[in-house]
Design a protein around this motif. Structure first.
Motif, PDB file in Angstrom:
ATOM      1  N   LEU A 303       3.161 -66.611 -26.339  1.00  0.00           N
ATOM      2  CA  LEU A 303       3.141 -67.613 -27.400  1.00  0.00           C
ATOM      3  C   LEU A 303       1.736 -67.786 -27.971  1.00  0.00           C
ATOM      4  N   ASN A 310      -0.525 -63.776 -35.614  1.00  0.00           N
ATOM      5  CA  ASN A 310       0.152 -64.131 -36.864  1.00  0.00           C
ATOM      6  C   ASN A 310      -0.802 -64.783 -37.862  1.00  0.00           C
ATOM      7  N   SER A 313      -3.035 -62.138 -39.208  1.00  0.00           N
ATOM      8  CA  SER A 313      -2.325 -61.271 -40.142  1.00  0.00           C
ATOM      9  C   SER A 313      -2.234 -61.926 -41.524  1.00  0.00           C
ATOM     10  N   GLN A 314      -1.961 -63.219 -41.554  1.00  0.00           N
ATOM     11  CA  GLN A 314      -1.930 -63.935 -42.833  1.00  0.00           C
ATOM     12  C   GLN A 314      -3.275 -63.847 -43.536  1.00  0.00           C
ATOM     13  N   THR A 317      -4.246 -60.273 -44.739  1.00  0.00           N
ATOM     14  CA  THR A 317      -3.431 -59.855 -45.879  1.00  0.00           C
ATOM     15  C   THR A 317      -3.932 -60.497 -47.169  1.00  0.00           C
ATOM     16  N   LEU A 347      -4.029 -75.278 -39.690  1.00  0.00           N
ATOM     17  CA  LEU A 347      -2.863 -74.552 -39.169  1.00  0.00           C
ATOM     18  C   LEU A 347      -2.802 -74.659 -37.650  1.00  0.00           C
TER      19      LEU A 347
ATOM     20  N   GLY B 245       2.713 -59.865 -44.922  1.00  0.00           N
ATOM     21  CA  GLY B 245       1.710 -60.423 -44.029  1.00  0.00           C
ATOM     22  C   GLY B 245       2.125 -61.771 -43.462  1.00  0.00           C
ATOM     23  N   GLY B 246       3.333 -62.232 -43.810  1.00  0.00           N
ATOM     24  CA  GLY B 246       3.814 -63.491 -43.262  1.00  0.00           C
ATOM     25  C   GLY B 246       3.332 -64.721 -44.017  1.00  0.00           C
ATOM     26  N   VAL B 247       3.106 -64.592 -45.330  1.00  0.00           N
ATOM     27  CA  VAL B 247       2.687 -65.717 -46.165  1.00  0.00           C
ATOM     28  C   VAL B 247       3.693 -65.831 -47.305  1.00  0.00           C
ATOM     29  N   ILE B 263      -2.627 -73.914 -47.541  1.00  0.00           N
ATOM     30  CA  ILE B 263      -2.172 -74.173 -46.173  1.00  0.00           C
ATOM     31  C   ILE B 263      -0.654 -74.329 -46.167  1.00  0.00           C
ATOM     32  N   ARG B 266       1.155 -71.133 -46.006  1.00  0.00           N
ATOM     33  CA  ARG B 266       1.038 -70.399 -44.749  1.00  0.00           C
ATOM     34  C   ARG B 266       1.722 -71.104 -43.590  1.00  0.00           C
ATOM     35  N   VAL B 267       1.757 -72.446 -43.638  1.00  0.00           N
ATOM     36  CA  VAL B 267       2.196 -73.180 -42.457  1.00  0.00           C
ATOM     37  C   VAL B 267       3.691 -72.993 -42.216  1.00  0.00           C
ATOM     38  N   TRP B 269       5.807 -70.278 -42.639  1.00  0.00           N
ATOM     39  CA  TRP B 269       6.097 -69.087 -41.851  1.00  0.00           C
ATOM     40  C   TRP B 269       5.471 -69.161 -40.469  1.00  0.00           C
ATOM     41  N   LEU B 270       4.215 -69.676 -40.414  1.00  0.00           N
ATOM     42  CA  LEU B 270       3.518 -69.706 -39.129  1.00  0.00           C
ATOM     43  C   LEU B 270       4.280 -70.592 -38.140  1.00  0.00           C
ATOM     44  N   SER B 271       4.781 -71.737 -38.598  1.00  0.00           N
ATOM     45  CA  SER B 271       5.533 -72.623 -37.708  1.00  0.00           C
ATOM     46  C   SER B 271       6.862 -71.993 -37.320  1.00  0.00           C
ATOM     47  N   LEU B 273       7.565 -68.841 -37.109  1.00  0.00           N
ATOM     48  CA  LEU B 273       7.295 -67.778 -36.142  1.00  0.00           C
ATOM     49  C   LEU B 273       6.954 -68.380 -34.786  1.00  0.00           C
ATOM     50  N   PHE B 274       6.227 -69.499 -34.806  1.00  0.00           N
ATOM     51  CA  PHE B 274       5.841 -70.166 -33.559  1.00  0.00           C
ATOM     52  C   PHE B 274       7.091 -70.643 -32.820  1.00  0.00           C
ATOM     53  N   GLU B 277       8.734 -67.725 -31.388  1.00  0.00           N
ATOM     54  CA  GLU B 277       7.953 -67.184 -30.281  1.00  0.00           C
ATOM     55  C   GLU B 277       8.110 -68.034 -29.018  1.00  0.00           C
ATOM     56  N   MET B 278       8.521 -69.309 -29.197  1.00  0.00           N
ATOM     57  CA  MET B 278       8.741 -70.173 -28.030  1.00  0.00           C
ATOM     58  C   MET B 278       9.818 -69.608 -27.117  1.00  0.00           C
ATOM     59  N   PRO B 415       4.878 -59.961 -38.972  1.00  0.00           N
ATOM     60  CA  PRO B 415       4.902 -60.945 -37.882  1.00  0.00           C
ATOM     61  C   PRO B 415       6.325 -61.345 -37.481  1.00  0.00           C
ATOM     62  N   THR B 419       7.694 -60.970 -33.722  1.00  0.00           N
ATOM     63  CA  THR B 419       8.248 -62.086 -32.950  1.00  0.00           C
ATOM     64  C   THR B 419       9.612 -61.723 -32.373  1.00  0.00           C
TER      65      THR B 419
END
Lengths: 442, 442
Positions: A303, A310, A313-314, A317, A347, B245-247, B263, B266-267, B269-271, B273-274, B277-278, B415, B419
């Motif tokens: 995790l 990730n 990567s953002q 990119t 983030l 790139g996951g954005v 932000i 980006r947030v 996709w990042l969340s 994926l998070f 990933e859990m 990403p 994941t």
């Protein structure tokens, strides 16, 4: 018997376009030769240089000559380049003398130079001709000119570019005006060795149909037309995207490239990343005692490190693409660091809060993480801020570092950044654990 | 005092282009108004639609009208769209009546339609006019025509497109020939609702300078010129790359977008994926006993899962780009699976061999992995083949699945694939461990 009859029936232009990639070279040549001449010409012009070279190679020698002579010098040069070194001489020998010299001059340019995109034929005018004389000259020259013309170029006796006249302006000006009076001075020009990516930015920004190419002394060498730029933009984007995905640029359509060749394009980066990633095994070995003492720490390793990957990567990119589009230059690095620092903190905090809530909630429901779960949750949350911040900074700075060292910034692929961040992510995580859990779990 | 004097000095065109992104809106307008009219026009045409809208909004009302009337209908429509809904009516009111109607018709098209790229002004000819009449007509109309012209379009009384005449052909034909005799029939046309990405493929493949847009009944609606396509190709590539790139697509240059806005892009996709990933923490929890018994297994977790992620990132990048270029279509999925299956086996074997050698060598030198190191090495090697193969298949098939469900294949970001592969990579790894190490380490 029926199949054999069908084979002789000529395919229509649309059908050939459709099935072309599926046909063998022999069938392609056969289908091509059965097309009526004008449709065959349309089709031939639409092929890329490599395909044109293959088709020409498959035709009888007498026909080869007629097809290669059909191409304007820049396309002929591309085709001869695509055909490979051993076929260069026989192909060049098929051209008429003036074209052969033009093509030789073009072949001397590096492939990514503006000069390599250039057509050496264009409309030249003298500044003191009248508009009437210019139009008469134009109509006489039209058959030898490139297929598409937009501007006439006004040169002095030394071939230096004095100005540009849009044809539309030429046709609407009073017949006895001098060319000098209707031309636009100080036109935008392309230096002959400008990189083709920079050339494509000029076109994308300014909606030109054609731009003149000049040498260091301002002498006109040829023109680049926008239709060639569309290809360049596609190609450069494809290369950058493939590098970003951790593949060497394929240089051919996905389904056409031979499998061993494609594996070679991928195995290099994949092995390099694998070797880099082995450092994680060493880093983990260094923390083996901590893991043995608190196995619960191991649960969150994927995790933590993937969140760093990730966010990296953002960032990489965004920065690589902004560089490719000319929106971000080397000297902007400090502005980028500032932005990415703030973005990374923001983030990281969001993920830290989600992670903290997740661990506390799971503990309340499933009682999985033991009596020190609050310490574990705090370790994970703090590590997430650190890892995401580090991933964001590393991902955004790596393209700058690569470019300033003279490498292609797009080599800072997402997997490369992820690998870099994985090792340091482990160190951040176990350091946080040592600080927060010393005396309780560790 | 000196600074104040400098401020009034007009900047040159080159200087303005250089410093434009750094200037405040007030300074931009001031610099713009100090340019000589012809340079100001060049500069204005080079701005993108959003910037044009901002500049116009900053000028006094009387000047606004003159600038917006300068734009051809397609660019005016883009600018009005970029200015936002509340400014649409006042801006439309500044246009002359025929242009206003043309712009309204263009605004009715979806932004990504061919119709949205189209210029409704082009050269119309009747099939029975002579070449001489056509040329006379052309010279009279030139001032109202688009800035760049390449072809004349031959329409019947119902506005249906009969054929296309390259202007070069028109100027070199005998004066008394009929237009019908020099036109090319069955020209390539663009349906008005074709997606702009498909439009860009047509141009990239065929080196056209302009293509006619027709409705379902074959009636001519306008033309798309290649200079507008360069922008489309850039934009589409940028969007795809950012998604990869996951954005979420930024829709604005990197340094110009406000930080909170970036932000937000980006947030999400990042969340997501998070959260995905859990599942790795849950999967690891499931194998907690195995880890406690053989901590050495934990050491290779990052190595195993990142290899799956990297090979998946390669596969998804190649397939997404090939789809965007039209090289791979939905029905090609089986050919892609076969290729990626073989590629995955090959790549997995290479990494497995490297990994095996690494573990055995380290054990010989540092004695780190204990008496069962050969079992560990075998577990890692077999897992690598499985994980890389699975990453490759998952990465290449996800874009097909997304597209067949009607989603954008580019959402299968690197990403996202990583994941997906991380969780299953852990399961593959611990399953291999249970099979190979049962009775020795486990």
């Amino acid at each position: 018997m029926e199949a054999a009859t069908n084979e002789k029936e000529p395919l229509s232009l649309g059908e050939i376009r459709e099935v072309w990639p599926l046909l063998s070279m022999v069938d392609r040549i056969q289908a091509f030769e059965l097309l009526p001449r004008d449709e065959a010409e349309d089709f031939f012009f639409g092929l890329d240089a490599r395909e044109q070279a293959r088709v020409v190679a498959g035709l009888p020698p007498r026909e080869q000559r007629s097809w290669i002579r059909l191409l304007p010098p820049d396309d002929a040069a591309d085709m001869i380049q695509a055909a490979g070194l051993e076929k260069r001489e026989p192909l060049l020998a098929m051209l008429d003398e003036p074209t052969r010299l033009e093509v030789l001059a073009l072949l001397a340019y590096a492939e990514d130079d503006a000069g390599g995109l250039m057509n050496p034929r264009y409309i030249r005018l003298r500044p003191d001709a009248t508009v009437e004389e210019a139009i008469r000259y134009l109509r006489k020259q039209m058959n030898e000119l490139p297929r598409t013309i937009h501007y006439a170029y006004v040169l002095d006796a030394d071939q230096k570019l004095l100005g540009v006249v849009p044809l539309r302006q030429l046709f609407t000006a009073p017949p006895l005006t001098r060319v000098r009076e209707v031309m636009r001075t100080n036109p935008v020009t392309i230096p002959e060795h400008m990189d083709q990516e920079a050339v494509s930015h000029l076109f994308a920004q300014n909606h030109f149909m054609a731009l003149p190419v000049v040498d260091a002394e301002g002498r006109m060498k040829g023109i680049v037309t926008v239709d060639d730029v569309v290809d360049v933009v596609q190609e450069e984007a494809t290369e950058d995207m493939q590098k970003l995905g951790g593949v060497a640029a394929l240089d051919a359509p996905y389904l056409q490239i031979a499998l061993p060749h494609m594996i070679r394009k991928r195995v290099g980066w994949l092995s390099a990343l694998f070797l880099g990633e082995m450092l994680t095994a060493s880093a983990m070995g260094y923390f083996e005692k901590e893991i043995a003492r608190a196995v619960v720490l191991a649960l969150f390793i994927p995790l933590i490190i993937s969140s760093g990957g990730n966010s990296g990567s953002q960032a990489t990119t965004l920065v690589i693409r902004a560089m490719a589009l000319g929106q971000v230059r080397l000297r902007d690095w400090w502005r980028v660091v500032r932005r990415e620092f703030l973005a990374g903190i923001g983030l990281g905090l969001v993920l830290a809060i989600i992670g903290f809530i997740r661990i506390v909630t799971w503990e309340r429901i499933f009682h999985t993480y033991g009596p020190h779960y609050l310490g574990v949750a705090a370790t994970v949350a703090c590590s997430l801020v650190g890892v995401v911040l580090w991933g964001t900074i590393a991902g955004s700075m790596l393209p700058f570092i690569l470019r300033s060292l003279g490498f292609d910034p797009a080599s800072a692929s997402a997997p490369f950044v992820a690998t870099l961040v994985d090792v340091s992510g482990l160190v951040i995580y176990f350091t946080m654990a040592a600080l927060i859990l010393r005396g309780t779990l560790l």
